[in-house]
Design a protein around this motif. Sequence first.
Motif, PDB file in Angstrom:
ATOM      1  N   VAL A  63       0.883  -1.297   0.271  1.00  0.00           N
ATOM      2  CA  VAL A  63      -0.077  -0.198   0.235  1.00  0.00           C
ATOM      3  C   VAL A  63       0.415   1.381   0.367  1.00  0.00           C
ATOM      4  O   VAL A  63       1.498   1.063   0.287  1.00  0.00           O
ATOM      5  N   ALA A  64      -0.145   2.183  -0.920  1.00  0.00           N
ATOM      6  CA  ALA A  64       1.092   3.742  -0.124  1.00  0.00           C
ATOM      7  C   ALA A  64      -0.103   4.653  -0.428  1.00  0.00           C
ATOM      8  O   ALA A  64      -1.052   5.055  -0.128  1.00  0.00           O
ATOM      9  N   PHE A  65       0.560   5.288   1.214  1.00  0.00           N
ATOM     10  CA  PHE A  65      -0.461   5.924   1.468  1.00  0.00           C
ATOM     11  C   PHE A  65       0.022   7.462   1.034  1.00  0.00           C
ATOM     12  O   PHE A  65       1.554   8.074   0.993  1.00  0.00           O
ATOM     13  N   GLU A  66      -1.263   8.514   0.925  1.00  0.00           N
ATOM     14  CA  GLU A  66      -0.812   9.656  -0.035  1.00  0.00           C
ATOM     15  C   GLU A  66      -0.665  10.317   1.979  1.00  0.00           C
ATOM     16  O   GLU A  66      -0.940  10.683   2.263  1.00  0.00           O
ATOM     17  N   VAL A  67       0.830  11.815   0.965  1.00  0.00           N
ATOM     18  CA  VAL A  67       0.723  12.817   2.195  1.00  0.00           C
ATOM     19  C   VAL A  67       0.893  14.289   2.128  1.00  0.00           C
ATOM     20  O   VAL A  67       0.797  14.490   0.760  1.00  0.00           O
ATOM     21  N   ASP A  68       0.597  15.175   2.611  1.00  0.00           N
ATOM     22  CA  ASP A  68       0.673  16.401   2.125  1.00  0.00           C
ATOM     23  C   ASP A  68       1.989  17.091   2.464  1.00  0.00           C
ATOM     24  O   ASP A  68       2.166  18.181   1.233  1.00  0.00           O
ATOM     25  N   ASP A  69       2.835  16.266   3.185  1.00  0.00           N
ATOM     26  CA  ASP A  69       4.390  16.754   3.065  1.00  0.00           C
ATOM     27  C   ASP A  69       5.444  16.076   3.553  1.00  0.00           C
ATOM     28  O   ASP A  69       5.185  15.054   4.205  1.00  0.00           O
ATOM     29  N   LEU A  70       5.951  14.916   2.062  1.00  0.00           N
ATOM     30  CA  LEU A  70       6.498  13.910   2.178  1.00  0.00           C
ATOM     31  C   LEU A  70       8.228  14.335   2.886  1.00  0.00           C
ATOM     32  O   LEU A  70       8.568  13.354   4.048  1.00  0.00           O
ATOM     33  N   ASP A  71       8.740  14.894   2.887  1.00  0.00           N
ATOM     34  CA  ASP A  71       9.557  15.379   3.608  1.00  0.00           C
ATOM     35  C   ASP A  71       9.318  15.485   5.343  1.00  0.00           C
ATOM     36  O   ASP A  71      10.071  15.037   6.283  1.00  0.00           O
ATOM     37  N   THR A  72       8.180  16.465   6.320  1.00  0.00           N
ATOM     38  CA  THR A  72       8.260  16.313   7.117  1.00  0.00           C
ATOM     39  C   THR A  72       7.732  14.975   7.587  1.00  0.00           C
ATOM     40  O   THR A  72       7.433  15.019   8.782  1.00  0.00           O
ATOM     41  N   GLN A  73       6.818  14.233   6.908  1.00  0.00           N
ATOM     42  CA  GLN A  73       6.580  13.280   7.825  1.00  0.00           C
ATOM     43  C   GLN A  73       7.485  12.286   7.382  1.00  0.00           C
ATOM     44  O   GLN A  73       7.397  11.390   8.265  1.00  0.00           O
ATOM     45  N   LEU A  74       8.689  12.332   6.759  1.00  0.00           N
ATOM     46  CA  LEU A  74       9.940  11.017   6.921  1.00  0.00           C
ATOM     47  C   LEU A  74      10.531  11.425   8.285  1.00  0.00           C
ATOM     48  O   LEU A  74      10.798  10.865   8.899  1.00  0.00           O
ATOM     49  N   ALA A  75      10.801  12.914   8.401  1.00  0.00           N
ATOM     50  CA  ALA A  75      11.858  13.313   9.240  1.00  0.00           C
ATOM     51  C   ALA A  75      10.567  12.834  10.574  1.00  0.00           C
ATOM     52  O   ALA A  75      11.053  12.769  11.477  1.00  0.00           O
ATOM     53  N   SER A  76       9.364  12.855  11.090  1.00  0.00           N
ATOM     54  CA  SER A  76       8.841  12.861  11.853  1.00  0.00           C
ATOM     55  C   SER A  76       8.774  11.278  12.112  1.00  0.00           C
ATOM     56  O   SER A  76       8.642  10.697  13.318  1.00  0.00           O
ATOM     57  N   LEU A  77       8.641  10.340  11.290  1.00  0.00           N
ATOM     58  CA  LEU A  77       8.716   8.835  10.962  1.00  0.00           C
ATOM     59  C   LEU A  77      10.006   8.463  11.517  1.00  0.00           C
ATOM     60  O   LEU A  77      10.237   7.514  13.086  1.00  0.00           O
ATOM     61  N   LYS A  78      11.309   8.562  10.702  1.00  0.00           N
ATOM     62  CA  LYS A  78      12.244   8.539  11.647  1.00  0.00           C
ATOM     63  C   LYS A  78      12.985   8.812  13.110  1.00  0.00           C
ATOM     64  O   LYS A  78      13.145   8.147  13.559  1.00  0.00           O
TER      65      LYS A  78
END
Length: 114
Positions: A63-78
């Motif tokens: 599955v692929a989830f759409e996000v509004d800001d990829l960079d911010t989302q990845l930083a939060s996940l990391k």
Amino acid sequence: MITDLAFVVYAVTDIPRSRAFYEQTLGLKPDETFGSSWIEYPVGSATFAITNAFGFTTPSASVAFEVDDLDTQLASLKAAGVPIQGGINDFPSCRMALITDPDGNTICIHRRKS
């Protein structure tokens, strides 16, 4: 923040046979293709894809989830300790990165380009 379902992808063993099934039997119309190994079909606000590339083995789905800001989302996940596989992939129509859930399932975090 997750805003939509970007795409679901199925691994297939035979692209021509699968294309015939999804296009002729189910009536899906192809949208984008990446070589002969990745075919995308728009379905509502999401995309359904078939592939025999990128290490997908059958049976397999992702599955692929759409996000509004990829960079911010990845930083939060990391920051939360979520494993990120490799870096950001930049394609003509989108940017994406792969993460792993606690059971080892791969999830795509995705952002469509305008």
